[in-house]
Each structure stands twice: as structure tokens, then as C-alpha cells.
Design a protein around this motif. Structure first.
Motif, PDB file in Angstrom:
ATOM      1  N   GLU A  98      10.541 -40.547   1.993  1.00 52.48           N
ATOM      2  CA  GLU A  98      11.281 -39.714   1.043  1.00 52.48           C
ATOM      3  C   GLU A  98      10.729 -38.299   1.169  1.00 52.48           C
ATOM      4  N   LEU A  99      11.494 -37.414   1.783  1.00 56.40           N
ATOM      5  CA  LEU A  99      10.996 -36.084   2.105  1.00 56.40           C
ATOM      6  C   LEU A  99      11.511 -35.040   1.120  1.00 56.40           C
ATOM      7  N   ASN A 100      10.606 -34.209   0.626  1.00 59.29           N
ATOM      8  CA  ASN A 100      10.997 -33.077  -0.204  1.00 59.29           C
ATOM      9  C   ASN A 100      11.550 -31.976   0.693  1.00 59.29           C
ATOM     10  N   THR A 101      12.549 -31.285   0.208  1.00 59.86           N
ATOM     11  CA  THR A 101      13.122 -30.210   1.002  1.00 59.86           C
ATOM     12  C   THR A 101      13.703 -29.120   0.121  1.00 59.86           C
ATOM     13  N   LYS A 102      13.459 -27.892   0.514  1.00 62.08           N
ATOM     14  CA  LYS A 102      14.057 -26.739  -0.168  1.00 62.08           C
ATOM     15  C   LYS A 102      15.357 -26.315   0.501  1.00 62.08           C
ATOM     16  N   TYR A 103      15.667 -26.904   1.643  1.00 63.95           N
ATOM     17  CA  TYR A 103      16.807 -26.455   2.420  1.00 63.95           C
ATOM     18  C   TYR A 103      18.132 -27.064   1.970  1.00 63.95           C
ATOM     19  N   LEU A 104      18.094 -28.282   1.416  1.00 60.55           N
ATOM     20  CA  LEU A 104      19.314 -29.011   1.116  1.00 60.55           C
ATOM     21  C   LEU A 104      19.614 -29.001  -0.377  1.00 60.55           C
ATOM     22  N   LYS A 105      20.823 -29.396  -0.738  1.00 58.28           N
ATOM     23  CA  LYS A 105      21.231 -29.387  -2.137  1.00 58.28           C
ATOM     24  C   LYS A 105      20.461 -30.408  -2.964  1.00 58.28           C
ATOM     25  N   THR A 106      20.099 -31.517  -2.342  1.00 59.50           N
ATOM     26  CA  THR A 106      19.302 -32.526  -3.032  1.00 59.50           C
ATOM     27  C   THR A 106      17.817 -32.250  -2.781  1.00 59.50           C
ATOM     28  N   PRO A 107      16.949 -32.409  -3.765  1.00 60.09           N
ATOM     29  CA  PRO A 107      15.534 -32.054  -3.602  1.00 60.09           C
ATOM     30  C   PRO A 107      14.752 -32.977  -2.680  1.00 60.09           C
ATOM     31  N   THR A 108      15.259 -34.202  -2.500  1.00 63.73           N
ATOM     32  CA  THR A 108      14.612 -35.142  -1.583  1.00 63.73           C
ATOM     33  C   THR A 108      15.671 -35.748  -0.674  1.00 63.73           C
ATOM     34  N   ARG A 109      15.206 -36.211   0.462  1.00 61.61           N
ATOM     35  CA  ARG A 109      16.137 -36.838   1.400  1.00 61.61           C
ATOM     36  C   ARG A 109      15.423 -38.011   2.069  1.00 61.61           C
ATOM     37  N   LYS A 110      16.130 -39.108   2.203  1.00 61.27           N
ATOM     38  CA  LYS A 110      15.563 -40.320   2.782  1.00 61.27           C
ATOM     39  C   LYS A 110      15.713 -40.289   4.304  1.00 61.27           C
ATOM     40  N   VAL A 111      14.614 -40.574   4.996  1.00 67.85           N
ATOM     41  CA  VAL A 111      14.603 -40.675   6.453  1.00 67.85           C
ATOM     42  C   VAL A 111      14.085 -42.057   6.814  1.00 67.85           C
ATOM     43  N   ARG A 112      14.836 -42.778   7.637  1.00 70.55           N
ATOM     44  CA  ARG A 112      14.511 -44.158   7.995  1.00 70.55           C
ATOM     45  C   ARG A 112      14.026 -44.209   9.434  1.00 70.55           C
ATOM     46  N   VAL A 113      12.987 -45.002   9.675  1.00 67.49           N
ATOM     47  CA  VAL A 113      12.389 -45.094  11.011  1.00 67.49           C
ATOM     48  C   VAL A 113      12.337 -46.555  11.431  1.00 67.49           C
ATOM     49  N   TRP A 114      12.776 -46.813  12.661  1.00 65.63           N
ATOM     50  CA  TRP A 114      12.675 -48.133  13.267  1.00 65.63           C
ATOM     51  C   TRP A 114      11.857 -47.999  14.549  1.00 65.63           C
ATOM     52  N   LEU A 115      10.760 -48.731  14.626  1.00 67.88           N
ATOM     53  CA  LEU A 115       9.870 -48.654  15.778  1.00 67.88           C
ATOM     54  C   LEU A 115      10.216 -49.730  16.806  1.00 67.88           C
ATOM     55  N   PRO A 116       9.918 -49.485  18.072  1.00 68.74           N
ATOM     56  CA  PRO A 116      10.158 -50.506  19.103  1.00 68.74           C
ATOM     57  C   PRO A 116       9.355 -51.776  18.816  1.00 68.74           C
ATOM     58  N   GLU A 117       9.818 -52.892  19.325  1.00 68.46           N
ATOM     59  CA  GLU A 117       9.158 -54.172  19.070  1.00 68.46           C
ATOM     60  C   GLU A 117       7.741 -54.219  19.633  1.00 68.46           C
ATOM     61  N   ASP A 118       7.465 -53.454  20.696  1.00 65.51           N
ATOM     62  CA  ASP A 118       6.123 -53.493  21.292  1.00 65.51           C
ATOM     63  C   ASP A 118       5.222 -52.373  20.794  1.00 65.51           C
ATOM     64  N   TYR A 119       5.628 -51.697  19.715  1.00 64.63           N
ATOM     65  CA  TYR A 119       4.870 -50.530  19.238  1.00 64.63           C
ATOM     66  C   TYR A 119       3.426 -50.886  18.888  1.00 64.63           C
ATOM     67  N   GLU A 120       3.207 -52.005  18.198  1.00 63.35           N
ATOM     68  CA  GLU A 120       1.856 -52.386  17.764  1.00 63.35           C
ATOM     69  C   GLU A 120       1.046 -53.017  18.894  1.00 63.35           C
ATOM     70  N   THR A 121       1.703 -53.629  19.843  1.00 59.56           N
ATOM     71  CA  THR A 121       0.969 -54.329  20.907  1.00 59.56           C
ATOM     72  C   THR A 121       0.618 -53.408  22.082  1.00 59.56           C
ATOM     73  N   LYS A 122       1.190 -52.209  22.092  1.00 60.26           N
ATOM     74  CA  LYS A 122       0.899 -51.233  23.158  1.00 60.26           C
ATOM     75  C   LYS A 122       0.448 -49.919  22.527  1.00 60.26           C
ATOM     76  N   PRO A 123      -0.783 -49.884  21.986  1.00 65.57           N
ATOM     77  CA  PRO A 123      -1.246 -48.723  21.213  1.00 65.57           C
ATOM     78  C   PRO A 123      -1.411 -47.452  22.025  1.00 65.57           C
ATOM     79  N   ASP A 124      -1.403 -47.534  23.339  1.00 65.80           N
ATOM     80  CA  ASP A 124      -1.536 -46.334  24.164  1.00 65.80           C
ATOM     81  C   ASP A 124      -0.196 -45.770  24.624  1.00 65.80           C
TER      82      ASP A 124
END
Length: 263
Positions: A8-34
């Protein structure tokens, strides 16, 4: 790992004071830390995985990406969905418009004015830095894509034309070009061509009356981009004859876009 990570990001640029940003990580994100990953930013984040209340369908993008990775069709990537601003969606997804476009925007909201510049600043100054600082991204333009449909296709195109040093992969699905056509020619000719991969498409049944104009508009856009130096190796145009203006058909064309951008 959480299926969806929500910021939930605060922003002065948009009409709404906060905006939701959703993130989906690859399935191997945790198993390949490098390992570091390219990033695809998508507008209308509410509908990237959740059904739109308008159509009843979503892009189903994360499921499609995971399946394509398993089949070795594409490399893993981080998927970021930025929620739209509800009543202000059309304004936020319009960087510039002429008199006819402004009149069209007022069809959606009485006080509509282009706020795409503010939305672009939100994306470039708040969202992208957060993603690059929080997750193991490949932050360069060659590993950064932006995509959207309808007005989300418009803003993907307009942001790319203005900031080609940030993005090199663009998905322009069923763009509502009638809103921005009066200023688009100048935007294109003011743009400095850089090596990129741009995907454009349109359905044959997008609207009740203007299907021919929709198709002709995206074909003219394709030719205009060719005119300023984009090659056949950089441009892909898809016309889907039976497609309507819904997430059901955008998700069906999503794999073709992912294959085209070649991360």
C-alpha cells in the motif's frame, strides 16, 4: 511464499492518497537466492489475477507465466500489478489528449483531465524504485516491460514513447486510440527510437459500431512506428478477428506477447 504480496503505497501524485501494488514472484525465487529477474509492470492490477467486475474474467497472468516457464517457453520474471484509480482510471491512463479526446474522457468522468504524467511519475519515482530495492530485479531497460489493455494500452504506449530509456518491452493490448489520436502523432515524432520489442493487438469485435476504425487505428500506429525506425524485428501486430474487449481475450493473447518480448 505468499501467493500475492501487496504494497500500500502513499503518493502525492494521484487523486487517491494510497495505491495498491501487487507483486507475484517466480516459483524459483526462494530456491535461487543469487538469481535476479526481469520485471513486467502491468496496469489495472486488480485484474491481473482477480476477475474484473466488468467482464468476469482476469488476465490469469501469473498462472500463464508459471506454465510457460515450466515449458521452457520463457524465463522467469517478476510480475507487478498497479491498481487503477477507479473513477480516475481513464484520466490516469491518459498522458495527453486533444479536444475530441478530452470530450471523450468526460464521458467517463465529468472533471476528467489527463493525469498520465502524474501516473508516470508514480510508476517511475515510487513504484519502480520500491520494486528494485525490495526484490532481486534486473533494473535496466533491457529487462523492464510495461503492458496494459484499452486505456492501459494507451498509457503503456505513451509512457514508453516518453521514457524509452526506462522500458524496452511494451504490450499494447486493444488500445483506446480514439482518446489520444489527436496528440499521438506528435508524441511519436518527438520520440527517440531505441532498440525495443513492441507488441500491438486488436480484436475484431471490440465494439458495437467501430470495429473497422479500431483495427485501422492500430494498423496506422504500427505504420507510424515503422516510419520512425522500428523494424519488423521490433514490432509485432496481432489482429484477433473474433476477440471482444475483455480480459478473456487479453489472457488468450498474453502468451504471444510474452514470447515476443523475449526476456
Amino acid at each position: 511464499m505468499k501467493q500475492t504480496i501487496i504494497h500500500e503505497l502513499n503518493t502525492k501524485y494521484l487523486k487517491t492518497p494510497t495505491r495498491k501494488v501487487r507483486v507475484w514472484l517466480p516459483e524459483d525465487y526462494e530456491t535461487k537466492p543469487d538469481q535476479r529477474y526481469p520485471v513486467l509492470y502491468m496496469h489495472d492490477g486488480q485484474n491481473v489475477m482477480d476477475p474484473s467486475p466488468m467482464s468476469g474474467y482476469s488476465w490469469n497472468a501469473k498462472v500463464i507465466l508459471d506454465d510457460m516457464v515450466k515449458q521452457s517457453i520463457t524465463k522467469p520474471m517478476i510480475l507487478v500489478g498497479i491498481d487503477h484509480g477507479d473513477d480516475w482510471r481513464v484520466s490516469e491512463y491518459t498522458l495527453s489528449a486533444g479536444p475530441k479526446g478530452l470530450k471523450g474522457m468526460r464521458h467517463f468522468h465529468q472533471d476528467s483531465i489527463p493525469m498520465g504524467g502524474e501516473y508516470a511519475r508514480f510508476l517511475l519515482e515510487i513504484v519502480k524504485p520500491l520494486i528494485d530495492q525490495t526484490y532481486r530485479t534486473l533494473p535496466g531497460r533491457e529487462s523492464t516491460a510495461v503492458a496494459g489493455s484499452s486505456c492501459g494500452g494507451n498509457i503503456s504506449l505513451q509512457i514508453y514513447l516518453k521514457y524509452p530509456d526506462i522500458f524496452s518491452r511494451v504490450g499494447i493490448f486493444s488500445p483506446a486510440l480514439w482518446l489520444i489520436q489527436e496528440t499521438l502523432k506528435q508524441d511519436i515524432h518527438s520520440h527517440s527510437h531505441q532498440e525495443a520489442r513492441l507488441y500491438l493487438d486488436m480484436g475484431g469485435k471490440e465494439s458495437k459500431w467501430f470495429n473497422f476504425l479500431n483495427i485501422r487505428g492500430v494498423q496506422k500506429l504500427h505504420k507510424a512506428l515503422e516510419y520512425i525506425g522500428y523494424t519488423k524485428q521490433e514490432l509485432k501486430l496481432v489482429i484477433d478477428p473474433k476477440a471482444t474487449h475483455t480480459e478473456l481475450f487479453w489472457q488468450s493473447r498474453f502468451p504471444e506477447f510474452i514470447q515476443w518480448i523475449r526476456f
